[in-house]
Design a protein around this motif. Structure first.
Motif, PDB file in Angstrom:
ATOM      1  N   SER A 126     -58.959  84.331 122.870  1.00 42.21           N
ATOM      2  CA  SER A 126     -58.341  85.083 121.774  1.00 42.21           C
ATOM      3  C   SER A 126     -58.600  86.584 121.892  1.00 42.21           C
ATOM      4  O   SER A 126     -57.787  87.385 121.465  1.00 42.21           O
ATOM      5  CB  SER A 126     -58.833  84.547 120.425  1.00 42.21           C
ATOM      6  OG  SER A 126     -60.249  84.600 120.367  1.00 42.21           O
ATOM      7  N   GLU A 149     -57.506  79.065 123.554  1.00 43.34           N
ATOM      8  CA  GLU A 149     -56.314  78.244 123.355  1.00 43.34           C
ATOM      9  C   GLU A 149     -55.957  77.618 124.700  1.00 43.34           C
ATOM     10  O   GLU A 149     -55.776  78.328 125.681  1.00 43.34           O
ATOM     11  CB  GLU A 149     -55.180  79.127 122.847  1.00 43.34           C
ATOM     12  CG  GLU A 149     -53.990  78.381 122.337  1.00 43.34           C
ATOM     13  CD  GLU A 149     -52.973  79.318 121.706  1.00 43.34           C
ATOM     14  OE1 GLU A 149     -51.987  79.641 122.392  1.00 43.34           O
ATOM     15  OE2 GLU A 149     -53.179  79.731 120.557  1.00 43.34           O
ATOM     16  N   TYR A 151     -53.394  74.832 126.737  1.00 44.87           N
ATOM     17  CA  TYR A 151     -52.144  74.073 126.660  1.00 44.87           C
ATOM     18  C   TYR A 151     -51.563  73.923 128.063  1.00 44.87           C
ATOM     19  O   TYR A 151     -51.954  74.635 128.984  1.00 44.87           O
ATOM     20  CB  TYR A 151     -51.145  74.744 125.721  1.00 44.87           C
ATOM     21  CG  TYR A 151     -50.912  76.215 125.978  1.00 44.87           C
ATOM     22  CD1 TYR A 151     -49.958  76.639 126.894  1.00 44.87           C
ATOM     23  CD2 TYR A 151     -51.651  77.184 125.303  1.00 44.87           C
ATOM     24  CE1 TYR A 151     -49.747  77.983 127.130  1.00 44.87           C
ATOM     25  CE2 TYR A 151     -51.448  78.529 125.537  1.00 44.87           C
ATOM     26  CZ  TYR A 151     -50.495  78.918 126.458  1.00 44.87           C
ATOM     27  OH  TYR A 151     -50.293  80.248 126.695  1.00 44.87           O
ATOM     28  N   GLY A 157     -48.742  77.357 122.723  1.00 37.39           N
ATOM     29  CA  GLY A 157     -49.812  76.818 121.897  1.00 37.39           C
ATOM     30  C   GLY A 157     -49.324  75.891 120.809  1.00 37.39           C
ATOM     31  O   GLY A 157     -50.108  75.165 120.207  1.00 37.39           O
ATOM     32  N   SER A 158     -48.021  75.886 120.539  1.00 37.96           N
ATOM     33  CA  SER A 158     -47.483  74.990 119.520  1.00 37.96           C
ATOM     34  C   SER A 158     -47.151  73.608 120.082  1.00 37.96           C
ATOM     35  O   SER A 158     -46.711  72.729 119.351  1.00 37.96           O
ATOM     36  CB  SER A 158     -46.235  75.608 118.890  1.00 37.96           C
ATOM     37  OG  SER A 158     -45.233  75.797 119.873  1.00 37.96           O
ATOM     38  N   SER A 163     -54.764  72.451 122.490  1.00 36.98           N
ATOM     39  CA  SER A 163     -56.019  72.400 121.735  1.00 36.98           C
ATOM     40  C   SER A 163     -56.603  73.798 121.650  1.00 36.98           C
ATOM     41  O   SER A 163     -56.463  74.593 122.572  1.00 36.98           O
ATOM     42  CB  SER A 163     -57.036  71.484 122.403  1.00 36.98           C
ATOM     43  OG  SER A 163     -56.664  70.144 122.303  1.00 36.98           O
ATOM     44  N   CYS A 164     -57.267  74.062 120.549  1.00 33.14           N
ATOM     45  CA  CYS A 164     -57.973  75.327 120.373  1.00 33.14           C
ATOM     46  C   CYS A 164     -59.467  75.042 120.265  1.00 33.14           C
ATOM     47  O   CYS A 164     -59.880  74.126 119.556  1.00 33.14           O
ATOM     48  CB  CYS A 164     -57.483  76.048 119.124  1.00 33.14           C
ATOM     49  SG  CYS A 164     -55.856  76.781 119.328  1.00 33.14           S
ATOM     50  N   ASN A 166     -63.096  76.789 119.281  1.00 31.36           N
ATOM     51  CA  ASN A 166     -63.702  77.912 118.574  1.00 31.36           C
ATOM     52  C   ASN A 166     -65.217  77.808 118.679  1.00 31.36           C
ATOM     53  O   ASN A 166     -65.803  76.784 118.316  1.00 31.36           O
ATOM     54  CB  ASN A 166     -63.286  77.914 117.105  1.00 31.36           C
ATOM     55  CG  ASN A 166     -61.789  78.034 116.950  1.00 31.36           C
ATOM     56  OD1 ASN A 166     -61.170  78.908 117.529  1.00 31.36           O
ATOM     57  ND2 ASN A 166     -61.205  77.134 116.189  1.00 31.36           N
ATOM     58  N   CYS A 178     -54.044  73.373 117.935  1.00 32.77           N
ATOM     59  CA  CYS A 178     -53.682  74.776 117.750  1.00 32.77           C
ATOM     60  C   CYS A 178     -52.710  74.997 116.614  1.00 32.77           C
ATOM     61  O   CYS A 178     -52.632  76.090 116.066  1.00 32.77           O
ATOM     62  CB  CYS A 178     -53.104  75.350 119.043  1.00 32.77           C
ATOM     63  SG  CYS A 178     -54.345  75.545 120.326  1.00 32.77           S
ATOM     64  N   SER A 179     -51.987  73.971 116.224  1.00 26.76           N
ATOM     65  CA  SER A 179     -51.007  74.139 115.153  1.00 26.76           C
ATOM     66  C   SER A 179     -51.657  74.244 113.784  1.00 26.76           C
ATOM     67  O   SER A 179     -51.032  74.666 112.829  1.00 26.76           O
ATOM     68  CB  SER A 179     -50.020  72.972 115.154  1.00 26.76           C
ATOM     69  OG  SER A 179     -50.722  71.750 115.013  1.00 26.76           O
TER      70      SER A 179
END
Length: 180
Positions: A126, A149, A151, A157-158, A163-164, A166, A178-179
């Motif tokens: 990010s 992020e 993908y 990312g949608s 997957s995200c 953090n 990620c959505s």
């Protein structure tokens, strides 16, 4: 019924009938054609499963590397850095936020762990930085934490398989779609 009549056979001086067993070539070709149609219908959904699996594998490897870097920083009293790999092996990384080639964990100038990311998964950070530093308490140098992020290549990312990840500044890792 199917045009197959038993042939007379003489065995040991006695005459009898031989029963034919097996499949005709027409029956075998019909089965092969039906299987080909079923496989053609199943192939697109199989690709989505494979993409999701590759992303998940990369997310778990990234999580493992972050935990490893954090524990090594605590064990060594700091000076542990996780940084992105810049190209190599046919991989061309983009800017500072593109970690798609993989990453390496170093401590006091020596390589502790290296991971080459799969070529068909995009890994974006990010922030536009190429490294994450860990201090002697296992805290990151980023005050607000770190986000990634992940993908499939040529997707966004949608995508449902994205997957995200953090990482809080205190070391807690959360993996979410990620959505959300």
């Amino acid at each position: 019924m199917g045009g197959m009549e038993p042939l007379p056979v003489v065995t040991g001086g006695k005459s009898g009938l031989c029963v034919m067993r097996g499949f005709t070539i027409v029956e075998l070709m019909t089965v092969v054609a039906v299987l080909a149609v079923l496989l053609a219908l199943a192939a697109p959904s199989f690709n989505a499963i494979m993409e999701r699996w590759r992303v998940r594998q990369t997310v778990e490897s990234l999580r493992s590397s972050l935990y490893y870097a954090r524990s090594e920083a605590i064990r060594r009293g700091g000076n542990v850095v996780m940084q992105k790999l810049d190209g190599g092996k046919g991989c061309a990384a983009g800017g500072g936020d593109d970690w798609s080639c993989g990453w390496v964990v170093t401590g006091d100038g020596s390589t502790l762990q290296r991971f080459d990311a799969p070529s068909n998964v995009s890994v974006l950070r990010s922030e536009d930085e190429g490294e994450i530093s860990f201090d002697r308490w296992g805290m990151t140098s980023a005050n607000m934490g770190v986000g990634f992020e992940l993908y499939p290549k040529d997707k966004t990312g949608s995508d449902p398989s994205a997957s995200c990840l953090n990482l809080s500044s205190g070391g807690r890792i959360r993996i979410v779609p990620c959505s959300s």
